[in-house]
Write a protein that holds these residues in place. Structure first.
Motif, PDB file in Angstrom:
ATOM      1  N   PRO A   1       0.819  -1.102   0.112  1.00 20.36           N
ATOM      2  CA  PRO A   1      -0.102  -0.162  -0.140  1.00 20.36           C
ATOM      3  C   PRO A   1       0.887   1.152  -0.157  1.00 20.36           C
ATOM      4  O   PRO A   1       2.151   1.300   0.373  1.00 20.36           O
ATOM      5  N   LYS A   2       0.286   2.527  -0.160  1.00 21.82           N
ATOM      6  CA  LYS A   2       0.815   3.771  -0.369  1.00 21.82           C
ATOM      7  C   LYS A   2       1.483   3.806   1.218  1.00 21.82           C
ATOM      8  O   LYS A   2       0.855   3.584   2.001  1.00 21.82           O
ATOM      9  N   GLY A   3       2.606   4.336   0.900  1.00 24.19           N
ATOM     10  CA  GLY A   3       3.501   4.687   2.319  1.00 24.19           C
ATOM     11  C   GLY A   3       4.174   3.629   2.727  1.00 24.19           C
ATOM     12  O   GLY A   3       4.667   3.361   3.932  1.00 24.19           O
ATOM     13  N   ALA A   4       4.477   2.644   1.783  1.00 23.90           N
ATOM     14  CA  ALA A   4       4.974   1.313   2.307  1.00 23.90           C
ATOM     15  C   ALA A   4       6.481   1.631   2.889  1.00 23.90           C
ATOM     16  O   ALA A   4       7.268   2.299   2.286  1.00 23.90           O
TER      17      ALA A   4
ATOM     18  N   PRO B   1       7.901   7.247  -4.950  1.00 25.38           N
ATOM     19  CA  PRO B   1       8.479   8.211  -3.904  1.00 25.38           C
ATOM     20  C   PRO B   1       7.870   7.916  -2.640  1.00 25.38           C
ATOM     21  O   PRO B   1       8.424   8.294  -1.706  1.00 25.38           O
ATOM     22  N   ASP B   2       6.852   7.031  -2.334  1.00 23.17           N
ATOM     23  CA  ASP B   2       6.353   6.794  -1.213  1.00 23.17           C
ATOM     24  C   ASP B   2       7.090   5.546  -0.427  1.00 23.17           C
ATOM     25  O   ASP B   2       6.598   5.201   0.787  1.00 23.17           O
ATOM     26  N   PHE B   3       7.804   4.932  -1.222  1.00 22.62           N
ATOM     27  CA  PHE B   3       8.606   3.799  -0.739  1.00 22.62           C
ATOM     28  C   PHE B   3       9.728   3.873   0.043  1.00 22.62           C
ATOM     29  O   PHE B   3      10.447   4.690  -0.496  1.00 22.62           O
ATOM     30  N   ARG B   4       9.858   3.121   1.221  1.00 18.50           N
ATOM     31  CA  ARG B   4      10.970   3.473   2.198  1.00 18.50           C
ATOM     32  C   ARG B   4      11.556   1.975   2.417  1.00 18.50           C
ATOM     33  O   ARG B   4      10.782   0.931   2.505  1.00 18.50           O
ATOM     34  N   TYR B   5      12.731   2.126   2.643  1.00 15.76           N
ATOM     35  CA  TYR B   5      13.630   0.963   3.044  1.00 15.76           C
ATOM     36  C   TYR B   5      14.595   1.127   4.298  1.00 15.76           C
ATOM     37  O   TYR B   5      15.477   2.104   4.110  1.00 15.76           O
ATOM     38  N   VAL B   6      14.447   0.324   5.246  1.00 13.03           N
ATOM     39  CA  VAL B   6      15.593   0.114   6.386  1.00 13.03           C
ATOM     40  C   VAL B   6      16.082  -0.971   6.590  1.00 13.03           C
ATOM     41  O   VAL B   6      15.194  -2.100   6.528  1.00 13.03           O
ATOM     42  N   SER B   7      17.095  -1.166   6.854  1.00 12.47           N
ATOM     43  CA  SER B   7      17.936  -2.471   6.914  1.00 12.47           C
ATOM     44  C   SER B   7      19.400  -2.423   7.877  1.00 12.47           C
ATOM     45  O   SER B   7      19.875  -1.383   8.039  1.00 12.47           O
TER      46      SER B   7
END
Length: 306
Positions: A214-217, A241-247
């Motif tokens: 979904p949006k804001g993923a 542009p709403d997609f974020r990734y942390v690792s």
């Protein structure tokens, strides 16, 4: 009889002392090889040991074949893809991990990174809250269960996909079981990965899955970098542009993220899921107890090679 602790990234001193107490009280000699750097030092150190305790150290065929007396290798942690299981089995060596010892530490890191990204890396702008959001847990092992416990404290709605875990186990933890992986990703704005790196899972987190979120993923990875199709992750972040990734695993293409996705990603400088004093001690002492138990009594409860 001798057990070697070979850790290029050493245990904390208090953990080493605990390991020493467990091993020596069983009448077994303990050897310590820390920050060895060169593989040749490891190859020399394993020549006369029956037991080997490691962390993320690479125990490949060359190391196993050099350890002619080796009977057991214990990985202080849950993942064991750093050990050549096929060669270990061929050489008659039991390989064990220490499941659950690092799980709370990893789960807390999941939320440390998630909250930071949800608040836009604390850059002074308005972020979002986790309460009421849907969290998907991909693999419901010890870490996944701790993630679920903490998520409920935030007031999140928790879902999980794990074909190897009965739905009743998830339901008992207040988690909604999902039987279709595509449904997990299409349902949940937040997805936390806890799958091992196997032939089945490598590069399995791909464009086809991620585009359904979904949006804001936000994708949270405290598993292994190998499970991510890094090129396709870049593709989805390019398109959304709403997609974020942390690792807590820096990808091989980290320079692309730095160039193109400022403010939408975060990577720890090294793998840090288990980097707490408590996890360090728990995993080290568990590894020592399992090594002694195997050498003295043949106990192989956490054996991972067949």
């Amino acid at each position: 009889m001798k057990i070697l602790v070979a850790t290029d990234k050493p245990f904390a001193a208090v953990a080493v002392n605990g390991i020493k107490d467990v091993v020596e009280s069983a009448g077994i000699k303990l050897a310590l090889l820390e920050k060895y750097g060169e593989k040749s030092k490891l190859l020399d150190a394993v020549k006369d040991v029956e037991g080997l305790i490691v962390r993320s150290d690479i125990i490949d065929a060359e190391v196993l074949n050099a350890a002619k007396q080796l009977k057991v290798v214990v990985r202080a942690g849950a993942g064991y893809d750093n050990i050549d299981l096929a060669t270990a089995t061929a050489n008659g060596v039991c390989v064990m991990n220490t499941p659950g010892q690092n799980s709370n530490a990893v789960a807390e890191l999941v939320f440390g990174m998630t909250v930071m990204m949800a608040r836009n890396l604390y850059n002074g702008t308005s972020g979002t809250e986790l309460k009421g959001k849907k969290l998907g847990i991909h693999a419901f092992g010890q870490v996944g269960r701790n993630v679920a416990r903490i998520a409920k404290g935030f007031g999140m709605e928790v879902f999980a996909f794990d074909p190897y875990c009965p739905a009743s186990v998830m339901e008992a933890e207040g988690v909604k079981p999902i039987t279709d992986i595509n449904e997990l990703y299409s349902t949940c704005q937040y997805v936390s990965l806890h799958i091992p790196a196997t032939n089945e899972t490598k590069k399995s987190i791909n464009y086809a899955l991620l585009k359904q979120m979904p949006k804001g993923a936000m994708l949270i990875n405290t598993a292994r970098k190998e499970v991510i199709n890094e090129e396709e992750l870049v593709q989805i972040m390019d398109e959304r542009p709403d997609f974020r990734y942390v690792s807590d695993i820096t990808p091989d293409n980290a320079s692309v993220f730095a160039e193109k996705f400022t403010g939408r990603y975060f990577f720890t400088p090294k793998k840090m899921g288990a980097q707490t004093a408590e996890a360090n001690i728990n995993a080290g002492i568990a590894a020592a107890k399992q090594s002694v138990g195997f050498l003295k009594e043949g106990i192989d409860k956490f054996k991972v090679n067949k």
